[in-house]
Enzyme design. Structure first.
Site, PDB file in Angstrom:
ATOM      1  N   GLN A 135      30.357  28.121  -6.694  1.00  0.00           N
ATOM      2  CA  GLN A 135      29.828  28.845  -7.845  1.00  0.00           C
ATOM      3  C   GLN A 135      30.831  28.875  -9.003  1.00  0.00           C
ATOM      4  O   GLN A 135      30.436  28.853 -10.173  1.00  0.00           O
ATOM      5  CB  GLN A 135      29.424  30.262  -7.422  1.00  0.00           C
ATOM      6  CG  GLN A 135      28.223  30.242  -6.479  1.00  0.00           C
ATOM      7  CD  GLN A 135      27.825  31.617  -6.010  1.00  0.00           C
ATOM      8  OE1 GLN A 135      27.192  32.377  -6.732  1.00  0.00           O
ATOM      9  NE2 GLN A 135      28.198  31.952  -4.779  1.00  0.00           N
ATOM     10  N   MET A 171      27.256  28.330   0.932  1.00  0.00           N
ATOM     11  CA  MET A 171      27.470  28.697   2.335  1.00  0.00           C
ATOM     12  C   MET A 171      27.081  30.129   2.687  1.00  0.00           C
ATOM     13  O   MET A 171      27.183  30.555   3.845  1.00  0.00           O
ATOM     14  CB  MET A 171      28.939  28.450   2.692  1.00  0.00           C
ATOM     15  CG  MET A 171      29.257  28.453   4.167  1.00  0.00           C
ATOM     16  SD  MET A 171      30.873  27.744   4.521  1.00  0.00           S
ATOM     17  CE  MET A 171      30.473  25.997   4.616  1.00  0.00           C
ATOM     18  N   GLU A 172      26.605  30.910   1.724  1.00  0.00           N
ATOM     19  CA  GLU A 172      26.367  32.322   1.981  1.00  0.00           C
ATOM     20  C   GLU A 172      25.374  32.585   3.109  1.00  0.00           C
ATOM     21  O   GLU A 172      25.433  33.628   3.779  1.00  0.00           O
ATOM     22  CB  GLU A 172      25.900  33.015   0.697  1.00  0.00           C
ATOM     23  CG  GLU A 172      27.001  33.279  -0.306  1.00  0.00           C
ATOM     24  CD  GLU A 172      27.462  32.033  -1.063  1.00  0.00           C
ATOM     25  OE1 GLU A 172      28.438  32.128  -1.822  1.00  0.00           O
ATOM     26  OE2 GLU A 172      26.831  30.962  -0.897  1.00  0.00           O
ATOM     27  N   ALA A 173      24.441  31.638   3.355  1.00  0.00           N
ATOM     28  CA  ALA A 173      23.474  31.835   4.437  1.00  0.00           C
ATOM     29  C   ALA A 173      24.163  31.989   5.791  1.00  0.00           C
ATOM     30  O   ALA A 173      23.639  32.644   6.697  1.00  0.00           O
ATOM     31  CB  ALA A 173      22.492  30.664   4.481  1.00  0.00           C
ATOM     32  N   TRP A 217      26.565  33.780   6.446  1.00  0.00           N
ATOM     33  CA  TRP A 217      26.928  35.185   6.627  1.00  0.00           C
ATOM     34  C   TRP A 217      25.719  36.107   6.429  1.00  0.00           C
ATOM     35  O   TRP A 217      25.871  37.327   6.367  1.00  0.00           O
ATOM     36  CB  TRP A 217      28.035  35.563   5.638  1.00  0.00           C
ATOM     37  CG  TRP A 217      29.210  34.652   5.724  1.00  0.00           C
ATOM     38  CD1 TRP A 217      29.531  33.632   4.875  1.00  0.00           C
ATOM     39  CD2 TRP A 217      30.213  34.649   6.745  1.00  0.00           C
ATOM     40  NE1 TRP A 217      30.666  32.989   5.300  1.00  0.00           N
ATOM     41  CE2 TRP A 217      31.104  33.593   6.450  1.00  0.00           C
ATOM     42  CE3 TRP A 217      30.449  35.423   7.883  1.00  0.00           C
ATOM     43  CZ2 TRP A 217      32.210  33.294   7.232  1.00  0.00           C
ATOM     44  CZ3 TRP A 217      31.549  35.136   8.675  1.00  0.00           C
ATOM     45  CH2 TRP A 217      32.420  34.085   8.347  1.00  0.00           C
TER      46      TRP A 217
END
Length: 362
Positions: free
Chosen positions: A184, A203-205, A207
């Site tokens: 980002q 990559m937030e998915a 977590w």
């Protein structure tokens, strides 16, 4: 969209002009110019970072970011936590935001190269450093997500979004890995140059989270909704070659830092005012649907540039004047970095309402 926000994006400076017959003739020879979004909240960021500011030579900001000022106004900003692949801890968030805010207000800056030390651009959030202490984790989350009164972005978003407020091109040189928050940050740059093998991921998915560091202001400019959803919902890792095909990077290079510096140096040779104007125009209008508004804004900003010192300097070069008669560029006008004042807002309001004005007609 509130009028005051659009006015701040379209702030037009009252800059020094040269009003002579020759200047007017040279101004008439000027080519098409563009302009882009700029609203800086350097004071708020400086308070967050404890008045941290980048020095005029190679220096560090809270030991997390280094700032090196090179020739021709090219500034190299390096995320400097190589032992952790430049992962984002609270100190890194503060340092990046403070650096971006500082450079946004510096009229000597012609271009910014944004890179990461060591083998990675940025591996994303340093989750362990934030969640290891539950008390500190709560405080850190509050600091990252708190949005000051009147601000567009919070600290988590500032590290990406504030690069868009620098009135000079920001070129990200990306290598190694560029994950999550690091991706980002790179999206906040105006141009991205990456190695073919650089690994990217939203990559937030992983977590159970969503990306919330300014991606909704940047990703829609680059890729269709279905692609954005697939990358975000899966969190899958993809390489630079695919990123180029998806429009997420501008170009590939085996040495992105050298290529970024070459491009920054090329841009820095142009008028700093027209470069700032280009960024303002495109950020304010690139995905604006109202063509009438776009065309009027082009004219408004073009008139403000024509006859200025830096436009005169460009015209003398373009017309082949002897070098002794070619003036050097002045620093970018400081008013490109100011909030819109009442006069500018009234001018933009007239533009949006179709009433025209002395500078927006024709």
């Amino acid at each position: 969209m509130p009028l005051s926000y659009f006015a701040s994006l379209c702030r037009v400076p009252h800059r020094r002009s040269v009003d002579t017959p020759m200047a007017r003739a040279l101004a008439a020879a000027g080519g098409a110019v563009a302009a882009a979004a700029l609203t800086v909240r350097a004071q708020q960021i400086a308070r967050r970072a404890g008045q941290t500011r980048a020095a005029s030579t190679a220096s560090s900001t809270a030991d997390r970011v280094t700032v090196e000022r090179g020739k021709e106004g090219v500034v190299t900003v390096t995320l400097n936590r190589p032992q952790k692949m430049n992962a984002l801890d609270p100190e890194m968030f503060r340092a990046i935001a403070a650096t971006a805010a500082d450079l946004a207000g510096d009229t000597s800056v012609r271009a910014v190269v944004l890179t990461g030390a060591g083998r990675a651009f940025c591996a994303g959030l340093d989750v362990k450093s934030i969640v290891s202490d539950p008390v500190k984790a709560k405080a850190s989350a509050e600091e990252l997500l708190h949005r000051p009164d009147g601000a567009i972005s919070n600290l988590a978003q500032d590290v990406s979004y504030l690069w868009r407020r620098v009135p000079a091109p920001v070129i990200a040189a990306v290598q190694g890995v560029c994950f999550g928050g690091g991706f980002q940050i790179a999206l906040g740059a105006d141009i991205r140059i990456a190695t073919p093998a650089c690994k990217f991921s939203i990559m937030e998915a992983k977590w159970g989270l969503i990306p919330d560091m300014g991606i909704t202001a940047t990703l829609p400019e680059l890729t269709p909704k279905d692609v954005a959803m697939e990358l975000t919902m899966t969190g899958r890792i993809f390489e630079g070659t695919e990123a180029l095909g998806l429009g997420l990077v501008t170009r590939l290079s085996d040495d992105p830092l050298a290529e970024a510096h070459r491009l920054a140096s090329e841009i820095a040779k142009r008028s700093p005012d027209s470069t700032a104007a280009t960024k303002r125009l495109y950020d304010a209008t690139y995905y604006e649907g109202d063509e009438r508004r776009k065309l009027r804004l082009e004219t408004l900003l073009q008139r403000r540039l024509m006859g200025g010192w830096n436009q005169l300097a460009c015209a003398t070069r373009g017309l082949g004047f002897p070098k002794l008669l070619q003036p050097g560029f002045a620093a970018r006008s400081a008013e490109w970095s100011e909030e819109a004042d009442a006069e500018a807002e009234a001018e933009i309001e007239a533009l949006l309402n179709g009433k025209g004005g002395t500078t927006s007609s024709s």
